[in-house]
Design a protein around this motif. Structure first.
Motif, PDB file in Angstrom:
ATOM      1  N   UNK A  79       0.784  -1.236   0.000  1.00  0.00           N
ATOM      2  CA  UNK A  79       0.000   0.000   0.000  1.00  0.00           C
ATOM      3  C   UNK A  79       0.820   1.292   0.000  1.00  0.00           C
ATOM      4  N   UNK A  80       1.493   1.551  -1.116  1.00  0.00           N
ATOM      5  CA  UNK A  80       2.084   2.864  -1.322  1.00  0.00           C
ATOM      6  C   UNK A  80       0.970   3.855  -1.656  1.00  0.00           C
ATOM      7  N   UNK A 112       3.865  -8.588   9.377  1.00  0.00           N
ATOM      8  CA  UNK A 112       4.182  -8.568  10.805  1.00  0.00           C
ATOM      9  C   UNK A 112       3.141  -7.637  11.433  1.00  0.00           C
ATOM     10  N   UNK A 113       2.045  -8.194  11.903  1.00  0.00           N
ATOM     11  CA  UNK A 113       0.924  -7.374  12.362  1.00  0.00           C
ATOM     12  C   UNK A 113       1.277  -6.542  13.591  1.00  0.00           C
ATOM     13  N   UNK A 114       2.124  -7.043  14.447  1.00  0.00           N
ATOM     14  CA  UNK A 114       2.516  -6.280  15.627  1.00  0.00           C
ATOM     15  C   UNK A 114       3.274  -5.017  15.220  1.00  0.00           C
ATOM     16  N   UNK A 119       0.143   1.427  10.856  1.00  0.00           N
ATOM     17  CA  UNK A 119       0.181   1.688   9.424  1.00  0.00           C
ATOM     18  C   UNK A 119      -0.997   1.022   8.718  1.00  0.00           C
ATOM     19  N   UNK A 120      -1.229  -0.251   9.026  1.00  0.00           N
ATOM     20  CA  UNK A 120      -2.312  -0.978   8.368  1.00  0.00           C
ATOM     21  C   UNK A 120      -3.677  -0.429   8.763  1.00  0.00           C
ATOM     22  N   UNK A 121      -3.824  -0.018   9.997  1.00  0.00           N
ATOM     23  CA  UNK A 121      -5.103   0.550  10.440  1.00  0.00           C
ATOM     24  C   UNK A 121      -5.463   1.771   9.603  1.00  0.00           C
ATOM     25  N   UNK A 148      -5.457 -11.660  15.885  1.00  0.00           N
ATOM     26  CA  UNK A 148      -6.300 -10.726  16.628  1.00  0.00           C
ATOM     27  C   UNK A 148      -5.906  -9.280  16.326  1.00  0.00           C
ATOM     28  N   UNK A 149      -4.616  -9.019  16.184  1.00  0.00           N
ATOM     29  CA  UNK A 149      -4.160  -7.676  15.827  1.00  0.00           C
ATOM     30  C   UNK A 149      -4.632  -7.329  14.417  1.00  0.00           C
ATOM     31  N   UNK A 150      -4.586  -8.298  13.514  1.00  0.00           N
ATOM     32  CA  UNK A 150      -5.093  -8.062  12.161  1.00  0.00           C
ATOM     33  C   UNK A 150      -6.550  -7.630  12.205  1.00  0.00           C
ATOM     34  N   UNK A 151      -7.330  -8.241  13.071  1.00  0.00           N
ATOM     35  CA  UNK A 151      -8.745  -7.876  13.206  1.00  0.00           C
ATOM     36  C   UNK A 151      -8.883  -6.450  13.731  1.00  0.00           C
ATOM     37  N   UNK A 152      -8.002  -6.054  14.619  1.00  0.00           N
ATOM     38  CA  UNK A 152      -8.072  -4.713  15.197  1.00  0.00           C
ATOM     39  C   UNK A 152      -7.791  -3.615  14.172  1.00  0.00           C
ATOM     40  N   UNK A 153      -7.128  -3.938  13.080  1.00  0.00           N
ATOM     41  CA  UNK A 153      -6.879  -2.930  12.043  1.00  0.00           C
ATOM     42  C   UNK A 153      -8.155  -2.537  11.308  1.00  0.00           C
ATOM     43  N   UNK A 154      -9.216  -3.338  11.461  1.00  0.00           N
ATOM     44  CA  UNK A 154     -10.457  -3.102  10.735  1.00  0.00           C
ATOM     45  C   UNK A 154     -10.589  -3.935   9.480  1.00  0.00           C
TER      46      UNK A 154
END
Length: 250
Positions: A79-80, A112-114, A119-121, A148-154
């Motif tokens: 995602x540039x 690396x979701x952590x 950035x991903x959010x 679970x962190x991936x889910x938290x990004x939306x």
């Protein structure tokens, strides 16, 4: 419900780009794939445009809108700002975000979701505001905390990186070990409401075993293996073979 098949057109585009000629036609073979029952088309427009070109995106968007309005367009990439602008212009039903360096030959690991949660959010929020479903490339290592962190990004889904499983084509015992990790990741995602896709080095031969262990995979995106089958059987029959491997009665 059978797992849906999205046909990745990158290998077709890479073959076309070997010459300054318009064939093989990415649009034409995409049309044949959809006529044969594929649920969608996937592309990965890299910055150097070494396979899918930016100019292919509006052509494929129009193909779907004009002739196959019930199917989906999936654009994947890192995602540039340029990539996000391409997605905003092409309005894909799904965007799959991968952590690739532009110099990589192909995707070879999940996020690396952590490390990249913030950035991903931000990126996920921007894409979802434009009406896109967002899927995040994830390693099949059984790390439920990372999921679970991936889910938290939306994000709406993860896409299991199945490259290591695909590399076990001559080692059935190792293939089963790889499936256990993929299954752990998939079940952790499923339990918290994330959809699960899968992709990379999947074939007519290895798909059924994967789907027996993870029957709730919503979608597989397949390019290299399907293009190889198309060279032998033709695009339409290759799509039908993969649809049968996904559990469809074709």
């Amino acid at each position: 419900m059978p797992t849906k098949l999205s046909v990745n057109l990158n290998a077709i585009a890479m073959l076309r780009n070997r010459r300054d000629l318009p064939w093989p036609s990415v649009e034409g073979l995409g049309r044949i794939a959809l006529q044969a029952g594929a649920y969608g088309l996937t592309v990965h427009p890299r910055p150097d445009q070494r396979h899918i070109r930016f100019s292919d995106l509006p052509v494929l968007r129009a193909l779907i809108d004009d002739e196959f309005p019930a199917v989906e367009f999936n654009i994947e990439g890192y995602p540039t700002g340029e990539f996000i602008a391409l997605c905003e212009a092409a309005a894909p039903e799904q965007v799959t975000l991968v952590p690739d360096d532009p110099s990589q030959a192909t995707s070879d690991h999940g996020w690396d979701f952590r490390r990249h949660q913030s950035f991903l959010t931000d990126v996920v929020g921007r894409l979802k505001a434009r009406g896109c479903r967002v899927s995040l490339f994830a390693d099949g290592d059984g790390d439920g905390e990372a999921v679970a962190i991936a889910r938290e990004t939306g994000a709406d889904r993860i896409e299991l990186y199945t490259g290591p499983y695909g590399g076990c084509y001559d080692d059935p015992a190792r293939a089963l070990r790889e499936i256990e990790g993929l299954k752990g990741t998939a079940e952790a995602a499923h339990a918290i409401g994330l959809g699960v896709n899968a992709g990379h080095d999947l074939t007519v031969g290895n798909l059924p075993l994967l789907l027996r262990h993870i029957p709730f995979i919503a979608e597989v995106s397949i390019g290299h293996g399907l293009t190889a089958e198309a060279l032998e059987f033709g695009m339409a029959e290759a799509v039908r073979r993969f649809r049968r491997a996904c559990g469809e009665a074709v």
